[in-house]
Design a protein around this motif. Sequence first.
Motif, PDB file in Angstrom:
ATOM      1  N   ASN A   1      19.786  41.934  41.799  1.00  0.00           N
ATOM      2  CA  ASN A   1      19.098  40.683  41.486  1.00  0.00           C
ATOM      3  C   ASN A   1      19.899  39.943  40.406  1.00  0.00           C
ATOM      4  OD1 ASN A   1      17.230  38.660  41.403  1.00  0.00           O
ATOM      5  ND2 ASN A   1      15.751  39.790  40.168  1.00  0.00           N
ATOM      6  N   LEU A   2      20.887  39.197  40.853  1.00  0.00           N
ATOM      7  CA  LEU A   2      21.769  38.448  39.951  1.00  0.00           C
ATOM      8  C   LEU A   2      21.907  37.025  40.464  1.00  0.00           C
ATOM      9  CD1 LEU A   2      24.715  40.997  39.705  1.00  0.00           C
ATOM     10  CD2 LEU A   2      22.998  40.588  37.954  1.00  0.00           C
ATOM     11  N   SER A   3      22.382  36.175  39.599  1.00  0.00           N
ATOM     12  CA  SER A   3      22.619  34.794  40.035  1.00  0.00           C
ATOM     13  C   SER A   3      23.771  34.756  41.033  1.00  0.00           C
ATOM     14  CB  SER A   3      22.956  33.908  38.830  1.00  0.00           C
ATOM     15  OG  SER A   3      24.273  34.161  38.387  1.00  0.00           O
ATOM     16  N   ALA A   4      23.800  33.736  41.845  1.00  0.00           N
ATOM     17  CA  ALA A   4      24.852  33.577  42.845  1.00  0.00           C
ATOM     18  C   ALA A   4      26.232  33.488  42.191  1.00  0.00           C
ATOM     19  CB  ALA A   4      24.585  32.335  43.692  1.00  0.00           C
ATOM     20  N   LEU A   5      26.312  32.858  41.036  1.00  0.00           N
ATOM     21  CA  LEU A   5      27.602  32.731  40.348  1.00  0.00           C
ATOM     22  C   LEU A   5      28.149  34.094  39.940  1.00  0.00           C
ATOM     23  CD1 LEU A   5      29.817  30.939  39.198  1.00  0.00           C
ATOM     24  CD2 LEU A   5      28.473  30.772  37.087  1.00  0.00           C
ATOM     25  N   TYR A   6      27.313  34.963  39.380  1.00  0.00           N
ATOM     26  CA  TYR A   6      27.752  36.315  39.016  1.00  0.00           C
ATOM     27  C   TYR A   6      28.232  37.074  40.247  1.00  0.00           C
ATOM     28  CZ  TYR A   6      26.036  36.270  34.181  1.00  0.00           C
ATOM     29  OH  TYR A   6      25.836  36.003  32.859  1.00  0.00           O
ATOM     30  N   LYS A   7      27.452  36.999  41.310  1.00  0.00           N
ATOM     31  CA  LYS A   7      27.813  37.717  42.529  1.00  0.00           C
ATOM     32  C   LYS A   7      29.136  37.207  43.099  1.00  0.00           C
ATOM     33  CE  LYS A   7      23.242  39.181  44.068  1.00  0.00           C
ATOM     34  NZ  LYS A   7      22.262  39.149  45.155  1.00  0.00           N
ATOM     35  N   LYS A   8      29.293  35.903  43.162  1.00  0.00           N
ATOM     36  CA  LYS A   8      30.528  35.344  43.715  1.00  0.00           C
ATOM     37  C   LYS A   8      31.735  35.706  42.850  1.00  0.00           C
ATOM     38  CE  LYS A   8      28.377  31.647  46.247  1.00  0.00           C
ATOM     39  NZ  LYS A   8      28.240  30.261  46.553  1.00  0.00           N
ATOM     40  N   THR A   9      31.552  35.654  41.537  1.00  0.00           N
ATOM     41  CA  THR A   9      32.646  35.980  40.619  1.00  0.00           C
ATOM     42  C   THR A   9      33.052  37.442  40.755  1.00  0.00           C
ATOM     43  OG1 THR A   9      31.912  34.276  39.085  1.00  0.00           O
ATOM     44  CG2 THR A   9      33.376  35.982  38.214  1.00  0.00           C
ATOM     45  N   LEU A  10      32.073  38.339  40.708  1.00  0.00           N
ATOM     46  CA  LEU A  10      32.382  39.765  40.828  1.00  0.00           C
ATOM     47  C   LEU A  10      32.951  40.089  42.210  1.00  0.00           C
ATOM     48  CD1 LEU A  10      29.365  41.362  38.931  1.00  0.00           C
ATOM     49  CD2 LEU A  10      31.753  41.217  38.177  1.00  0.00           C
ATOM     50  N   ALA A  11      32.454  39.432  43.235  1.00  0.00           N
ATOM     51  CA  ALA A  11      32.970  39.654  44.586  1.00  0.00           C
ATOM     52  C   ALA A  11      34.435  39.240  44.684  1.00  0.00           C
ATOM     53  CB  ALA A  11      32.129  38.885  45.607  1.00  0.00           C
ATOM     54  N   LEU A  12      34.780  38.124  44.081  1.00  0.00           N
ATOM     55  CA  LEU A  12      36.183  37.696  44.083  1.00  0.00           C
ATOM     56  C   LEU A  12      37.052  38.651  43.283  1.00  0.00           C
ATOM     57  CD1 LEU A  12      35.999  33.803  43.880  1.00  0.00           C
ATOM     58  CD2 LEU A  12      36.980  35.199  45.703  1.00  0.00           C
ATOM     59  N   PHE A  13      36.537  39.134  42.167  1.00  0.00           N
ATOM     60  CA  PHE A  13      37.288  40.108  41.377  1.00  0.00           C
ATOM     61  C   PHE A  13      37.632  41.328  42.234  1.00  0.00           C
ATOM     62  CE2 PHE A  13      37.340  39.656  36.567  1.00  0.00           C
ATOM     63  CZ  PHE A  13      37.339  38.284  36.610  1.00  0.00           C
ATOM     64  N   LEU A  14      36.630  41.873  42.908  1.00  0.00           N
ATOM     65  CA  LEU A  14      36.878  43.060  43.726  1.00  0.00           C
ATOM     66  C   LEU A  14      37.787  42.756  44.915  1.00  0.00           C
ATOM     67  CD1 LEU A  14      33.389  44.777  43.757  1.00  0.00           C
ATOM     68  CD2 LEU A  14      35.457  45.590  42.641  1.00  0.00           C
ATOM     69  N   GLY A  15      37.538  41.668  45.610  1.00  0.00           N
ATOM     70  CA  GLY A  15      38.342  41.335  46.785  1.00  0.00           C
ATOM     71  C   GLY A  15      39.789  41.028  46.446  1.00  0.00           C
ATOM     72  N   LEU A  16      39.989  40.163  45.456  1.00  0.00           N
ATOM     73  CA  LEU A  16      41.354  39.815  45.049  1.00  0.00           C
ATOM     74  C   LEU A  16      42.060  41.004  44.412  1.00  0.00           C
ATOM     75  CD1 LEU A  16      40.783  36.228  43.607  1.00  0.00           C
ATOM     76  CD2 LEU A  16      42.013  36.834  45.712  1.00  0.00           C
ATOM     77  N   GLY A  17      41.321  41.775  43.621  1.00  0.00           N
ATOM     78  CA  GLY A  17      41.902  42.955  42.991  1.00  0.00           C
ATOM     79  C   GLY A  17      42.364  43.968  44.023  1.00  0.00           C
ATOM     80  N   SER A  18      41.539  44.199  45.034  1.00  0.00           N
ATOM     81  CA  SER A  18      41.893  45.153  46.097  1.00  0.00           C
ATOM     82  C   SER A  18      43.159  44.722  46.831  1.00  0.00           C
ATOM     83  CB  SER A  18      40.763  45.261  47.118  1.00  0.00           C
ATOM     84  OG  SER A  18      39.603  45.759  46.551  1.00  0.00           O
ATOM     85  N   LEU A  19      43.148  43.499  47.285  1.00  0.00           N
ATOM     86  CA  LEU A  19      44.280  43.007  48.059  1.00  0.00           C
ATOM     87  C   LEU A  19      45.538  42.882  47.191  1.00  0.00           C
ATOM     88  CD1 LEU A  19      45.218  42.123  50.838  1.00  0.00           C
ATOM     89  CD2 LEU A  19      44.483  39.794  50.271  1.00  0.00           C
ATOM     90  N   GLY A  20      45.382  42.342  45.997  1.00  0.00           N
ATOM     91  CA  GLY A  20      46.528  42.164  45.112  1.00  0.00           C
ATOM     92  C   GLY A  20      47.191  43.471  44.726  1.00  0.00           C
ATOM     93  N   TYR A  21      46.390  44.476  44.410  1.00  0.00           N
ATOM     94  CA  TYR A  21      46.950  45.767  44.019  1.00  0.00           C
ATOM     95  C   TYR A  21      47.697  46.409  45.183  1.00  0.00           C
ATOM     96  CZ  TYR A  21      47.328  50.370  41.895  1.00  0.00           C
ATOM     97  OH  TYR A  21      47.806  51.552  41.380  1.00  0.00           O
ATOM     98  N   SER A  22      47.124  46.341  46.370  1.00  0.00           N
ATOM     99  CA  SER A  22      47.786  46.910  47.547  1.00  0.00           C
ATOM    100  C   SER A  22      49.087  46.165  47.857  1.00  0.00           C
ATOM    101  CB  SER A  22      46.842  46.846  48.749  1.00  0.00           C
ATOM    102  OG  SER A  22      45.656  47.552  48.467  1.00  0.00           O
ATOM    103  N   LEU A  23      49.046  44.851  47.733  1.00  0.00           N
ATOM    104  CA  LEU A  23      50.256  44.060  47.985  1.00  0.00           C
ATOM    105  C   LEU A  23      51.335  44.335  46.949  1.00  0.00           C
ATOM    106  CD1 LEU A  23      48.735  40.640  49.116  1.00  0.00           C
ATOM    107  CD2 LEU A  23      49.989  42.309  50.526  1.00  0.00           C
ATOM    108  N   SER A  24      50.938  44.688  45.732  1.00  0.00           N
ATOM    109  CA  SER A  24      51.950  44.986  44.711  1.00  0.00           C
ATOM    110  C   SER A  24      52.740  46.244  45.083  1.00  0.00           C
ATOM    111  CB  SER A  24      51.321  45.115  43.319  1.00  0.00           C
ATOM    112  OG  SER A  24      50.520  46.258  43.207  1.00  0.00           O
ATOM    113  N   TRP A  25      52.089  47.239  45.676  1.00  0.00           N
ATOM    114  CA  TRP A  25      52.813  48.427  46.149  1.00  0.00           C
ATOM    115  C   TRP A  25      53.710  48.078  47.334  1.00  0.00           C
ATOM    116  CZ3 TRP A  25      53.599  52.230  43.139  1.00  0.00           C
ATOM    117  CH2 TRP A  25      52.640  52.644  42.228  1.00  0.00           C
TER     118      TRP A  25
END
Length: 171
Positions: free
Chosen positions: A95-119
């Motif tokens: 139960n969070l605001s849409a902004l928190y959810k979108k921000t955290l979702a982008l953190f996880l999504g971009l972090g996942s893809l970015g870290y894998s691409l760095s390898w």
Amino acid sequence: MQEKLKSVQWGVILAIATIFLGFFLGAAMGGAEAQIKQYWTASAQPVLSSVYNNDAQKVSAIVDRSWKMLQRAHMHAAAIGSASLILLYVLSCLNLSALYKKTLALFLGLGSLGYSLSWLYTAFAAPLTGSIPAAKASIHILAAGSIGMLLAGTFAILALSCKTLLCSKNT
């Protein structure tokens, strides 16, 4: 459930793209190992004298190390993408605001893809630089930023989940 996932849609798309990257790399490694290694060997040829001192064994060693970096890209993409997808589902249920959810979702999504691409980048840059540390250093900002986003997003979801699940409504 579809409505809940809408709040984290970009994270979900990026996490699934990361999982796809892991599967794609696994297929490429299984089906084109010789071609990939030949490509890396050919990539080292323009810098054979300046970086490798005309030593074919050094080229062979960096190709072997690059293969290990490609394996890391494959394994990290599959594992971190999957873990992020699970975390995104948990996030969508909080139960969070849409902004928190979108921000955290982008953190996880971009972090996942970015870290894998760095390898992946490290695997392909190493034959040109002659060194895994040099290849890693050239992409340090992406790797560090991606790790930071993954850790921050995961910690935030952990803390928010603990607050939601362990604290009573009166506190």
